[in-house]
Design an enzyme around this catalytic site. Structure first.
Site, PDB file in Angstrom:
ATOM      1  N   TYR A  81       0.852  -1.197   0.000  1.00 16.99           N
ATOM      2  CA  TYR A  81       0.000   0.000   0.000  1.00 16.99           C
ATOM      3  C   TYR A  81       0.889   1.249   0.000  1.00 16.99           C
ATOM      4  O   TYR A  81       0.585   2.247  -0.655  1.00 16.99           O
ATOM      5  CB  TYR A  81      -0.937   0.019   1.215  1.00 16.99           C
ATOM      6  CG  TYR A  81      -1.875  -1.174   1.281  1.00 16.99           C
ATOM      7  CD1 TYR A  81      -2.542  -1.620   0.135  1.00 16.99           C
ATOM      8  CD2 TYR A  81      -2.091  -1.870   2.460  1.00 16.99           C
ATOM      9  CE1 TYR A  81      -3.385  -2.719   0.182  1.00 16.99           C
ATOM     10  CE2 TYR A  81      -2.936  -2.966   2.516  1.00 16.99           C
ATOM     11  CZ  TYR A  81      -3.570  -3.394   1.375  1.00 16.99           C
ATOM     12  OH  TYR A  81      -4.398  -4.486   1.426  1.00 16.99           O
ATOM     13  N   ASP A  90      -3.062 -14.319  -1.597  1.00 15.28           N
ATOM     14  CA  ASP A  90      -2.667 -14.620  -0.213  1.00 15.28           C
ATOM     15  C   ASP A  90      -3.895 -14.736   0.689  1.00 15.28           C
ATOM     16  O   ASP A  90      -3.993 -15.651   1.506  1.00 15.28           O
ATOM     17  CB  ASP A  90      -1.759 -13.514   0.355  1.00 15.28           C
ATOM     18  CG  ASP A  90      -0.449 -13.377  -0.411  1.00 15.28           C
ATOM     19  OD1 ASP A  90      -0.024 -14.365  -1.043  1.00 15.28           O
ATOM     20  OD2 ASP A  90       0.132 -12.273  -0.377  1.00 15.28           O
TER      21      ASP A  90
END
Ligand SMILES: [Fe+2]
Ligand SMILES: [Fe+2]
Length: 357
Positions: free
Chosen positions: A122, A220
């Protein structure tokens, strides 16, 4: 007294996942819960770093977005940052001290570690798109809707951590069960709603670098979802107290799901308050929240307390979640469906079905 290394009296194959003697030797030659070992190996094979994805075109795209679209993109990212901030530390802090088997210990550590890769990505995305990335990070904790979500996703972790009664008592197990439900909701509902928004941009050929990163994150999260489901389903097999706990907490669990679903629906209104984008608006995102919520109710063995539709209201999300199914022209874009550890990566919700979850 607890110790970081104390040789136990029980063989590792005889131990329960939690509240048994602590793990002594980290050994994986033989394990009690084989699916957990396989999930750990799967997680590890997915290792990636955000720098592998070129996001430079996103900067140009972002400048061309409408104000409403910029709000959707930024707000969604801010909330993703919150979710991974909590999930990147809490399993280690709250679950590891209670864990008793080597395969679950390493699974939890790897799970949390991958959330930190998500947090790192991010920062990578925000640094690329915004002239002042610090401003974006500083604003996160000023948004009441994000703070409310933060309170809800950390509540059951905190209740578990602050328990001061007898280690491994019935009440301790009950708090752990509810915490695991809360994790399952976070991994299986909240994250998926945010993914839909990220991919919504790529569906209209905008912010594709971001979408690729989110695709790796989703790959994930899929293993995290499987891990939380495995733990939930293994509880009653190991310990009959959980059969009782499951019955006793039934209404509370339904309320937890419904309150998360409601919060995600309210978040949809917040996201689209300055306007919609092609293919995505608050109405259809709410339908998706309910659709994915119903799927998760069912997988965890609970009946969905609202009428549900069969078809995915956002069918294009499936090609992003389905990893290997994505058709990518290599000359146009990076291939995100590559393998790092040589294991196929198309984890679906039922991938570990045959492994007696
Ligand atoms: Fe994550
Ligand atoms: Fe996760």
């Amino acid at each position: 007294m607890k110790s970081v290394f104390k040789v136990g009296t029980k063989k590792h194959l005889k131990k329960k996942m939690f509240f048994d003697e602590s793990v002594d030797i980290a050994r994986y030659d033989t394990v009690k819960n084989v699916p957990q070992q396989k999930l750990y190996e799967k997680m590890l094979s997915f290792y990636w770093t955000p720098d592998e994805i070129d996001v430079t075109k996103d900067k140009i795209d972002f400048g061309k977005l409408t104000k409403g679209e910029q709000h959707i993109f930024t707000a969604n990212l801010k909330r993703q940052i919150l979710l991974d901030s909590v999930q990147g530390r809490s399993p280690n802090i709250a679950l590891l001290p209670l864990c008793s088997t080597p395969e679950l210990e390493v699974l939890i550590e790897t799970w949390s570690f991958f959330e930190t890769i998500h947090s790192r990505s991010y920062t990578h995305l925000i640094r690329n798109v915004y002239p002042d990335p610090s401003k974006v990070f500083d604003e996160i904790v000023t948004i009441p809707e994000i703070l409310d979500c933060g309170k809800d996703i950390s509540r059951h972790y905190d209740l578990l951590m602050h328990y001061r009664g007898k280690f491994g008592s019935y009440e301790h197990k009950r708090l752990l069960y509810l915490c695991m439900i809360s994790i399952y909701i976070l991994e299986g509902i909240r994250f998926y709603v945010s993914f839909a928004c990220s991919w919504g941009f790529a569906e209209i050929k905008k912010m594709e670098g971001n979408a690729k990163i989110i695709k790796l994150i989703a790959r994930d999260e899929n293993t995290h979802l499987a891990a939380s489901l495995n733990i939930l389903k293994s509880f009653p097999k190991e310990d009959k107290d959980y059969v009782k706990i499951r019955k006793e907490t039934h209404n509370e669990v339904i309320d937890m799901f419904m309150s998360a679903i409601k919060q995600e629906e309210e978040w949809a209104d917040y996201l689209f308050k300055h306007g919609s984008m092609i293919g995505l608006n608050s109405g259809v995102l709410k339908e998706y929240v309910r659709w994915i919520g119903a799927k998760r109710f069912k997988s965890a063995g609970y009946t969905t307390p609202y009428p549900t539709q069969q078809a995915n209201p956002l069918p294009w999300t499936e090609k992003w979640i389905g990893g290997g199914n994505v058709q990518v022209a290599p000359q146009e874009t990076e291939i995100t469906s590559y393998l790092v550890g040589g294991v196929t990566q198309d984890v679906k919700e039922n991938t570990f079905k045959g492994l007696s979850l």
